[in-house]
Design a protein around this motif. Structure first.
Motif, mmCIF file in Angstrom:
data_model
loop_
_atom_site.group_PDB
_atom_site.id
_atom_site.type_symbol
_atom_site.label_atom_id
_atom_site.label_comp_id
_atom_site.label_asym_id
_atom_site.label_seq_id
_atom_site.Cartn_x
_atom_site.Cartn_y
_atom_site.Cartn_z
ATOM 1 N N UNK A 1 -89.993 38.114 -10.193
ATOM 2 C CA UNK A 1 -90.668 38.840 -11.264
ATOM 3 C C UNK A 1 -90.528 40.348 -11.100
ATOM 4 N N UNK A 2 -89.889 40.980 -12.082
ATOM 5 C CA UNK A 2 -89.860 42.439 -12.159
ATOM 6 C C UNK A 2 -91.109 42.935 -12.879
ATOM 7 N N UNK A 3 -91.571 44.119 -12.484
ATOM 8 C CA UNK A 3 -92.672 44.746 -13.191
ATOM 9 C C UNK A 3 -94.045 44.426 -12.647
ATOM 10 N N UNK A 4 -94.133 43.603 -11.585
ATOM 11 C CA UNK A 4 -95.460 43.189 -11.123
ATOM 12 C C UNK A 4 -96.266 44.360 -10.568
ATOM 13 N N UNK A 5 -95.603 45.391 -10.024
ATOM 14 C CA UNK A 5 -96.357 46.534 -9.496
ATOM 15 C C UNK A 5 -96.952 47.392 -10.608
ATOM 16 N N UNK A 6 -96.554 47.136 -11.852
ATOM 17 C CA UNK A 6 -97.168 47.841 -12.968
ATOM 18 C C UNK A 6 -98.564 47.340 -13.291
ATOM 19 N N UNK A 7 -98.939 46.167 -12.765
ATOM 20 C CA UNK A 7 -100.276 45.616 -12.989
ATOM 21 C C UNK A 7 -101.243 46.261 -12.000
ATOM 22 N N UNK A 8 -102.215 47.003 -12.510
ATOM 23 C CA UNK A 8 -103.107 47.782 -11.645
ATOM 24 C C UNK A 8 -103.865 46.905 -10.656
ATOM 25 N N UNK A 9 -104.335 45.729 -11.108
ATOM 26 C CA UNK A 9 -105.103 44.856 -10.222
ATOM 27 C C UNK A 9 -104.271 44.321 -9.083
ATOM 28 N N UNK A 10 -103.059 43.860 -9.389
ATOM 29 C CA UNK A 10 -102.175 43.366 -8.331
ATOM 30 C C UNK A 10 -101.826 44.471 -7.357
ATOM 31 N N UNK A 11 -101.451 45.630 -7.903
ATOM 32 C CA UNK A 11 -101.045 46.734 -7.023
ATOM 33 C C UNK A 11 -102.180 47.137 -6.095
ATOM 34 N N UNK A 12 -103.408 47.184 -6.623
ATOM 35 C CA UNK A 12 -104.561 47.526 -5.786
ATOM 36 C C UNK A 12 -104.766 46.494 -4.687
ATOM 37 N N UNK A 13 -104.622 45.206 -5.035
ATOM 38 C CA UNK A 13 -104.809 44.151 -4.039
ATOM 39 C C UNK A 13 -103.704 44.188 -2.990
#
Length: 479
Positions: free
Chosen positions: A423-435
């Motif tokens: 999956x490309x783009x997953x670091x654009x999700x603020x919740x995932x990136x924070x976790x």
């Protein structure tokens, strides 16, 4: 049509800003680029792919992505050859000389896509590619004046003053063009000016005098351009926040693809994003090594080893460092990559880095899909896109990174230090990136998508203050 005196003069950003500016004036705007060359692609809602610069422009214009916004996309696979994407679908692979002979055959498809967008919009903003002054490429051209002539559209030329020699660039372009092409250019813009723009008034007048083109504005340097996704790998820059808690190292492989995955991390104050170039070692104090996507996984794996990065990576994991691979980077982390049909060169199998107990077989149809899912470890939502060939299986897939639509994606090593995903783009999700950053001991403080939107609005304001937009619209209406 916005053409430039050369590559990387800011055409993509100018078009994106104008898209947002004219949308805010109540127009329905469509971006269009006849031919693009980039390994940074975006997936459209109908399962095609276009250049990511046109995806940003479509976002600025508040319209869904369409394959017709970039009907010809060239994705370099070697120094002399590229995969050719036509209206979102793979057309074949051609060497540069072969494409030069056949590109004119694609003009009907380009004009078809343009006509579709033109029928849906009040205004179509067209981006050229490179420079129309490359007269050796003029025969059969579909990217600049060849398209402008065929579609009968007016042109505005952009020059980059930050490079120096902008007067010579604009006047020189006028000199080498054919008389009819010169007449098609109605005005010019000076981009990336630092300092007092009034100091360039004589320069503007000189260019106008020598070319007969209208001076449409001098665009001051826009500091927030770095908050927008870069189209070209040459524009990649690291973060480097002083006192950052986390160091994330990214080896810049030869055919790096979809590198906008790095943008959210680059913006985080608590992340020092280090781009490791050829000949440099992976930093020994990195908390995370991120292997990015690749347009040529097997070739880039050989490139990776040639730099000695495979040895550095094993040492990094031995010290307890984390690794994540995205798409092609995920494939490299496995035990083997098998290419039975010779998709990336000679048919055969190569040994991977062996940090994940998985195997990849290249083949089948390219997977192009927009995706929503969940991060297994944290439950955080993720969204992005898949754009890859091949299937990855093996024992470590029993510990997936993501759950997507009732299925799993990715793999994690038994010790939890190494993982990968398609999956490309997953670091654009603020919740995932924070976790994810939190698990590494860092803190996320950026609302990424909101920041991109704010940057687009600021760009539109920036252009509104310095560009004669009424004159631009008058030029467009003259078509």
């Amino acid at each position: 049509m916005i053409q430039g005196t050369g590559s990387n003069v800011g055409k993509s950003v100018v078009v994106a800003g104008l898209c947002r500016l004219f949308v805010r004036r109540g127009l329905k705007v469509m971006p269009f680029k006849p031919q693009n060359m980039s390994n940074n692609a975006a997936v459209t809602e109908d399962g095609g792919e276009i250049g990511r610069a046109q995806a940003l422009q479509a976002r600025a214009a508040c319209v869904p992505l369409s394959v017709h916004m970039n009907p010809v996309l060239l994705k370099p696979e070697t120094d002399t050859g590229a995969q050719v994407i036509v209206q979102g679908r793979r057309h074949g692979t051609m060497r540069a000389e072969e494409y030069g002979r056949h590109k004119a055959e694609l003009l009907p498809k380009v004009l078809e896509s343009f006509a579709i967008l033109e029928g849906e919009a009040d205004l179509v903003l067209i981006e050229g590619a490179g420079s129309p002054a490359e007269t050796n490429l003029r025969s059969g051209d579909i990217a600049n004046m060849g398209f402008a002539d065929a579609a009968d559209v007016p042109v505005v030329l952009v020059g980059d003053i930050d490079r120096g020699g902008v007067i010579a660039s604009l006047v020189g372009t006028h000199t080498v063009l054919e008389p009819g092409e010169r007449d098609r250019i109605k005005g010019f813009l000076i981009n990336r000016f630092r300092g007092d723009v009034a100091l360039f008034s004589e320069g503007e007048a000189e260019i106008a005098l020598r070319t007969g083109w209208a001076a449409l504005g001098v665009i001051p340097w826009f500091d927030r351009a770095g908050e927008l996704p870069a189209e070209d790998a040459l524009g990649l820059e690291g973060g480097g926040a002083s006192g950052a808690a986390l160091k994330v190292a990214v080896p810049v492989i030869g055919r790096i693809a979809n590198f906008d995955d790095l943008d959210p991390l680059r913006m985080e104050p608590d992340v020092d994003l280090v781009l490791v170039r050829a000949g440099e070692p992976l930093p020994g104090d990195a908390d995370l090594v991120l292997l990015p996507g690749s347009k040529s996984t097997i070739g880039d794996l050989a490139y990776f080893r040639a730099q000695g990065w495979d040895i550095d990576l094993i040492a990094h994991v031995r010290r307890g460092g984390r690794v994540i691979g995205l798409c092609g980077g995920y494939q490299m982390l496995g035990r083997t990559i098998d290419d039975p049909d010779g998709i990336e060169g000679a048919a055969g199998s190569v040994e991977g880095l062996g940090l994940l107990d998985v195997e990849t077989v290249l083949g089948g149809d390219k997977r192009l899909t927009l995706t929503h899912g969940t991060h297994v470890a944290s439950g955080a939502s993720v969204e992005g896109y898949e754009i890859h060939l091949g299937r990855t299986t093996g024992p470590d897939c029993a510990r997936p990174l993501l759950e997507i639509g009732g299925e799993t994606d990715g793999a994690t090593s038994a010790d939890g230090l190494v993982c990968g995903t398609y999956l490309h783009g997953l670091f654009g999700a603020d919740g995932f990136r924070a976790a994810y950053l939190g698990a590494l001991g860092g803190v996320s403080s950026v609302a990424y998508e909101a920041r991109v939107e704010a940057a687009l609005d600021a760009l539109a304001d920036h252009l509104a203050a310095c560009v004669d937009t009424d004159a631009l619209l008058a030029i467009a209406r003259a078509r």
